[in-house]
Design an enzyme around this catalytic site. Structure first.
Site, PDB file in Angstrom:
ATOM      1  N   LYS A  21      72.842  22.508   5.837  1.00 50.28           N
ATOM      2  CA  LYS A  21      72.912  23.649   6.756  1.00 50.28           C
ATOM      3  C   LYS A  21      71.873  24.704   6.404  1.00 50.28           C
ATOM      4  CE  LYS A  21      77.587  23.023   8.150  1.00 50.28           C
ATOM      5  NZ  LYS A  21      78.983  23.177   7.896  1.00 50.28           N
ATOM      6  N   ASP A  60      56.517  17.757  10.980  1.00 54.09           N
ATOM      7  CA  ASP A  60      55.721  17.242  12.095  1.00 54.09           C
ATOM      8  C   ASP A  60      55.991  15.739  12.143  1.00 54.09           C
ATOM      9  OD1 ASP A  60      53.867  16.298  13.890  1.00 54.09           O
ATOM     10  OD2 ASP A  60      52.143  17.281  12.967  1.00 54.09           O
ATOM     11  N   TRP A  97      46.158  16.557   8.961  1.00 53.69           N
ATOM     12  CA  TRP A  97      45.579  16.426  10.295  1.00 53.69           C
ATOM     13  C   TRP A  97      44.855  17.739  10.578  1.00 53.69           C
ATOM     14  CZ3 TRP A  97      47.945  18.241  15.288  1.00 53.69           C
ATOM     15  CH2 TRP A  97      47.215  17.776  16.390  1.00 53.69           C
TER      16      TRP A  97
HETATM   17  N1  PMP Z   1      50.608  15.795  14.375  1.00 54.57           N
HETATM   18  C1  PMP Z   1      50.065  14.733  13.778  1.00 54.57           C
HETATM   19  C2  PMP Z   1      50.364  14.484  12.337  1.00 54.57           C
HETATM   20  C3  PMP Z   1      49.230  13.867  14.500  1.00 54.57           C
HETATM   21  O1  PMP Z   1      48.677  12.822  13.876  1.00 54.57           O
HETATM   22  C4  PMP Z   1      48.992  14.116  15.868  1.00 54.57           C
HETATM   23  C5  PMP Z   1      48.147  13.199  16.706  1.00 54.57           C
HETATM   24  N2  PMP Z   1      46.970  12.779  16.132  1.00 54.57           N
HETATM   25  C6  PMP Z   1      49.569  15.248  16.440  1.00 54.57           C
HETATM   26  C7  PMP Z   1      50.376  16.056  15.679  1.00 54.57           C
HETATM   27  C8  PMP Z   1      49.278  15.641  17.873  1.00 54.57           C
HETATM   28  O2  PMP Z   1      49.895  14.908  18.810  1.00 54.57           O
HETATM   29  P1  PMP Z   1      49.383  14.972  20.335  1.00 54.57           P
HETATM   30  O3  PMP Z   1      48.153  14.149  20.393  1.00 54.57           O
HETATM   31  O4  PMP Z   1      50.535  14.421  21.088  1.00 54.57           O
HETATM   32  O5  PMP Z   1      49.133  16.412  20.651  1.00 54.57           O
END
Ligand code: PMP
Length: 383
Positions: A245, A220, A138
């Site tokens: 742990k 994430d 991303w």
């Molecule tokens: N991490 C990943 C892997 C995502 O795909 C996204 C959303 N596209 C986010 C984080 C961000 O989330 P938000 O739009 O809630 O900030």
């Protein structure tokens, strides 16, 4: 002369630019497979019925007000979110190894985590610790960690374009050869943008190397439940890693929380309450929780159906190449394998909007536009 006369133009954020181009397109055939949000079979956003119901309950509750929440967020939200991620029977929760912060979206959570790690991981304010993000990932991952002060954000091997799947050997190789204590950002499920997740066996191999080499796992988790339709299945990797742990923030929870408070205080000070209340009310009522899981499954099932249909249509058209990856991939995104020239053809000639990387949002497909999309892919590949 304005004091802002030297402000340089920033490049547009690709995914939002794509949506703008789509909006400006007058063709009745146009399809938006760009932005990463759920759409119904009518191509509309969907407010989950359970959310509508809970919003009404909240409006009617005279005991609620608009006072500040605690800095770290609504306590019932934090505890219920931890249980969703780690499971009701999580040893990490029972052993008091878990801390939770209510953040502003996934991006806010990444920012808080990144700030905390830069300040306190591997020595205080160690900006040199390498942070590894998957290739590709991303797009915001790189910049969020860089903006938090990490000077060395690197890619790790993940996607094998040739076989349109996971490059496990490359991934494990990078885990073996990186500096000890490096930070690895892993996608808990429904990898964005490839839709390709490791299998459970592969996760075990990844965990083994990471533990042995003292690497830091940063999950994430943006799509739990949305990938398979099951909260349990989609949390498998996070829970597998949390059993150890060695991976947890062990025994330092109180100090960690106090520092997290400081980071939040200087960033947004107090989180907004409405979304957290909706979540907390939903997750703390067995009936509403069941209804929410059902709503999530509705979304996941529609994505799975679109995957199956798109693959079947491409196979029926005899489109060259294998299309098994469309159904092997999971979550909202599919990495089609279309190259930038083919994507250009799709956008300019067929009014089908997708990212230059070839990523499509499966939710953009509907029973009404799927024939046009399949035909467009066929033409893009064969022309
Ligand atoms: N991490 C990943 C892997 C995502 O795909 C996204 C959303 N596209 C986010 C984080 C961000 O989330 P938000 O739009 O809630 O900030």
């Amino acid at each position: 002369m304005s004091v802002f006369s030297e402000v340089p133009q920033a490049a547009p954020v690709a995914v939002f630019k794509l949506t703008q181009d789509f909006t400006n397109d007058q063709s009745p055939q146009k399809v938006n497979l760009g932005v990463g949000a759920y759409r119904t079979d009518e191509g509309k956003p969907w407010i989950l019925p359970v959310v509508k119901k809970v919003e009404k309950l909240i409006v009617q509750d005279d005991s609620l007000n608009h006072e500040y929440l605690p800095i770290l967020g609504l306590p019932e939200f934090r505890s219920s979110a931890s249980k969703i991620a780690l499971g009701d029977d999580s040893p990490a929760i029972h052993e008091n190894r878990v801390g939770a912060v209510q953040c502003l979206g996934g991006t806010g959570a990444l920012k808080m985590g990144a700030e905390f790690l830069r300040r306190f991981y591997n020595g205080n304010n160690n900006t040199k610790t390498p942070v590894y993000v998957s290739a590709p990932t991303w797009e915001n991952h790189n910049a969020v960690f860089a903006n938090a002060g990490f000077e060395d954000v690197r890619p790790y091997k993940y996607w094998d374009a040739e076989k349109r799947g996971l490059d496990l050997a490359g991934f494990l190789g990078d885990l073996e050869s990186c500096p000890e204590r490096s930070i690895f950002v892993l996608h808990a499920c429904a990898h964005n943008p490839t839709g390709t997740d490791p299998t459970q066996e592969q996760w075990k191999q990844i965990a083994e190397v990471m533990m042995r080499r003292k690497l830091f796992v940063f999950f994430d988790s943006a799509y739990q439940g949305f990938a398979s339709g099951s909260l349990e299945k989609d949390a498998w990797a996070v829970r597998y890693f949390s059993f150890s742990k060695n991976f947890g923030l062990y025994n330092e929870r109180v100090a960690n929380s106090s520092q997290m408070e400081k980071i939040v205080r200087t960033t947004w000070s107090n989180p907004p309450s409405q979304g957290a209340r909706i979540v907390a009310v939903t997750l703390n009522s067995p009936e509403l929780f069941a209804e929410w899981k059902d709503n999530v499954k509705t979304m996941a099932d529609r994505v799975l159906l679109m995957r199956a249909q798109l693959k079947a249509k491409l196979q029926a058209l005899g489109t060259p190449g294998t299309w098994d990856h469309i159904t092997e991939q999971i979550g909202m995104f599919s990495f089609t394998g279309l190259n930038p020239k083919q994507v250009e053809y799709m956008v300019n000639e067929k009014h089908v909007y997708l990212m230059a990387s070839g990523r499509i949002n499966m939710c953009g497909l509907t029973t009404k536009n799927i024939d046009h999309v399949a035909q467009s892919i066929h033409e893009a590949v064969t022309k």
